[in-house]
Design a protein around this motif. Structure first.
Motif, PDB file in Angstrom:
ATOM      1  N   ARG A 117       0.812  -1.216   0.000  1.00 35.03           N
ATOM      2  CA  ARG A 117       0.000   0.000   0.000  1.00 35.03           C
ATOM      3  C   ARG A 117       0.851   1.276   0.000  1.00 35.03           C
ATOM      4  O   ARG A 117       0.317   2.362  -0.201  1.00 35.03           O
ATOM      5  N   MET A 118       2.139   1.137   0.208  1.00 34.44           N
ATOM      6  CA  MET A 118       3.001   2.318   0.260  1.00 34.44           C
ATOM      7  C   MET A 118       3.498   2.749  -1.117  1.00 34.44           C
ATOM      8  O   MET A 118       3.853   3.914  -1.311  1.00 34.44           O
ATOM      9  N   GLU A 119       3.494   1.850  -2.090  1.00 36.77           N
ATOM     10  CA  GLU A 119       4.165   2.166  -3.347  1.00 36.77           C
ATOM     11  C   GLU A 119       3.546   3.365  -4.066  1.00 36.77           C
ATOM     12  O   GLU A 119       4.268   4.205  -4.621  1.00 36.77           O
ATOM     13  N   SER A 120       2.232   3.475  -4.048  1.00 41.88           N
ATOM     14  CA  SER A 120       1.601   4.621  -4.708  1.00 41.88           C
ATOM     15  C   SER A 120       1.968   5.934  -4.014  1.00 41.88           C
ATOM     16  O   SER A 120       2.043   6.989  -4.659  1.00 41.88           O
ATOM     17  N   ILE A 121       2.205   5.858  -2.712  1.00 46.13           N
ATOM     18  CA  ILE A 121       2.644   7.042  -1.967  1.00 46.13           C
ATOM     19  C   ILE A 121       4.058   7.420  -2.388  1.00 46.13           C
ATOM     20  O   ILE A 121       4.365   8.598  -2.605  1.00 46.13           O
ATOM     21  N   ARG A 122       4.914   6.436  -2.530  1.00 50.18           N
ATOM     22  CA  ARG A 122       6.282   6.697  -3.016  1.00 50.18           C
ATOM     23  C   ARG A 122       6.241   7.341  -4.398  1.00 50.18           C
ATOM     24  O   ARG A 122       6.951   8.303  -4.681  1.00 50.18           O
ATOM     25  N   TRP A 123       5.416   6.781  -5.268  1.00 55.21           N
ATOM     26  CA  TRP A 123       5.272   7.319  -6.628  1.00 55.21           C
ATOM     27  C   TRP A 123       4.852   8.783  -6.593  1.00 55.21           C
ATOM     28  O   TRP A 123       5.405   9.612  -7.320  1.00 55.21           O
ATOM     29  N   LEU A 124       3.858   9.099  -5.782  1.00 49.60           N
ATOM     30  CA  LEU A 124       3.323  10.454  -5.747  1.00 49.60           C
ATOM     31  C   LEU A 124       4.356  11.449  -5.241  1.00 49.60           C
ATOM     32  O   LEU A 124       4.535  12.528  -5.810  1.00 49.60           O
ATOM     33  N   LEU A 125       5.054  11.083  -4.182  1.00 52.76           N
ATOM     34  CA  LEU A 125       6.104  11.953  -3.660  1.00 52.76           C
ATOM     35  C   LEU A 125       7.215  12.146  -4.688  1.00 52.76           C
ATOM     36  O   LEU A 125       7.671  13.271  -4.933  1.00 52.76           O
ATOM     37  N   ALA A 126       7.644  11.058  -5.308  1.00 46.30           N
ATOM     38  CA  ALA A 126       8.728  11.138  -6.293  1.00 46.30           C
ATOM     39  C   ALA A 126       8.317  11.990  -7.490  1.00 46.30           C
ATOM     40  O   ALA A 126       9.099  12.815  -7.978  1.00 46.30           O
ATOM     41  N   ALA A 127       7.099  11.808  -7.967  1.00 53.56           N
ATOM     42  CA  ALA A 127       6.620  12.576  -9.114  1.00 53.56           C
ATOM     43  C   ALA A 127       6.548  14.064  -8.811  1.00 53.56           C
ATOM     44  O   ALA A 127       6.764  14.900  -9.695  1.00 53.56           O
ATOM     45  N   ALA A 128       6.258  14.388  -7.550  1.00 56.52           N
ATOM     46  CA  ALA A 128       6.197  15.793  -7.132  1.00 56.52           C
ATOM     47  C   ALA A 128       7.574  16.360  -6.834  1.00 56.52           C
ATOM     48  O   ALA A 128       7.703  17.539  -6.486  1.00 56.52           O
ATOM     49  N   GLY A 129       8.607  15.528  -6.956  1.00 59.06           N
ATOM     50  CA  GLY A 129       9.971  15.985  -6.699  1.00 59.06           C
ATOM     51  C   GLY A 129      10.296  16.112  -5.225  1.00 59.06           C
ATOM     52  O   GLY A 129      11.212  16.851  -4.852  1.00 59.06           O
ATOM     53  N   VAL A 130       9.559  15.384  -4.387  1.00 56.13           N
ATOM     54  CA  VAL A 130       9.753  15.461  -2.938  1.00 56.13           C
ATOM     55  C   VAL A 130      10.653  14.311  -2.485  1.00 56.13           C
ATOM     56  O   VAL A 130      10.324  13.134  -2.683  1.00 56.13           O
ATOM     57  N   GLU A 131      11.776  14.630  -1.882  1.00 57.34           N
ATOM     58  CA  GLU A 131      12.651  13.599  -1.337  1.00 57.34           C
ATOM     59  C   GLU A 131      12.075  13.081  -0.017  1.00 57.34           C
ATOM     60  O   GLU A 131      11.500  13.846   0.759  1.00 57.34           O
ATOM     61  N   PHE A 132      12.231  11.788   0.222  1.00 56.77           N
ATOM     62  CA  PHE A 132      11.677  11.205   1.444  1.00 56.77           C
ATOM     63  C   PHE A 132      12.600  10.131   1.998  1.00 56.77           C
ATOM     64  O   PHE A 132      13.443   9.580   1.290  1.00 56.77           O
ATOM     65  N   GLU A 133      12.432   9.873   3.292  1.00 52.03           N
ATOM     66  CA  GLU A 133      13.191   8.826   3.975  1.00 52.03           C
ATOM     67  C   GLU A 133      12.258   7.666   4.309  1.00 52.03           C
ATOM     68  O   GLU A 133      11.039   7.844   4.406  1.00 52.03           O
TER      69      GLU A 133
END
Length: 222
Positions: A15-31
């Motif tokens: 369930r996390m992968e779509s969240i990773r996609w959305l953050l990455a597409a918006a150019g947001v770095e995450f840990e």
């Protein structure tokens, strides 16, 4: 400088992968904080960080967010990927929900016995070819624009590309009867932030394997 968003989940898609996609597409770095033991999960529960006792958990802007759809909606709004008005927003939500349903079928198949898994994945391909992809092909044909809603890049476009790539892992020729979706896939894949996320070494996760399934079962005890 604001702290990077922090994601708590397993070392896999789910369930996390779509969240990773959305953050990455918006150019947001995450840990990411990877859950590998039952003790880690129980600590999150004991500390009251999981509102309904479930992951994913995302810490962002001083808030702790749970429930996948709520997280996705919040991030899409924050990053201006959720439409310019209520009419666009509801269309984006409808399209995203439709693709999310298809992707969850793929994700859940990994936890089924081999014979049931094969049947489930065959159903995914059938639904993609006869139900989901024809809808999006028609949407693109009817409005003749580059993106699904408002001729502007949105959460719906990100979600659809993710779904296409997941289904192509099951059948590389799945878009053979959908020329506009083929063009859409190429167009969205070449957006710089997404192109970066699709490269090896990114935080995009591979399809679930037996180790991922075993870890999830052990942590969640099912």
């Amino acid at each position: 400088m604001a702290a990077k968003p922090k994601l708590w989940y397993f070392r896999g898609r789910g369930r996390m992968e779509s969240i990773r996609w959305l953050l990455a597409a918006a150019g947001v770095e995450f840990e990411e904080e990877v859950l590998e033991t039952r003790e880690q999960y129980e600590k999150l529960q004991k500390d009251g960080r999981l509102l309904f006792g479930q992951v994913p958990l995302v810490e962002i802007d001083g808030m702790e967010l749970t429930q996948t759809r709520a997280i996705l909606s919040s991030l899409a709004t924050k990053d201006n990927l959720h439409g310019k008005d209520p009419k666009e927003t509801v269309r984006i939500d409808m399209y995203a929900e439709g693709t999310l349903d298809l992707m969850m079928m793929v994700a859940l198949a990994a936890f089924k016995p081999p014979e049931e898994k094969e049947e489930s994945l065959a159903l995914v391909l059938k639904k993609a070819k006869t139900q989901h992809f024809p809808v999006f092909e028609k949407i693109l044909k009817d409005h003749g624009e580059d993106f699904l809603v408002g001729n502007k890049f949105s959460w719906a476009d990100i979600q659809l590309l993710e779904a296409i790539l997941m289904v192509e892992e099951l059948d590389a020729s799945v878009l053979s009867d959908f020329p506009l979706l083929k063009e859409f896939k190429t167009r969205i894949s070449n957006i710089p932030t997404i192109k970066k996320f699709l490269k090896p070494g990114s935080q995009r996760k591979p399809p679930p394997d037996s180790h991922y399934v075993e870890v999830v079962r052990n942590v969640l005890q099912f």
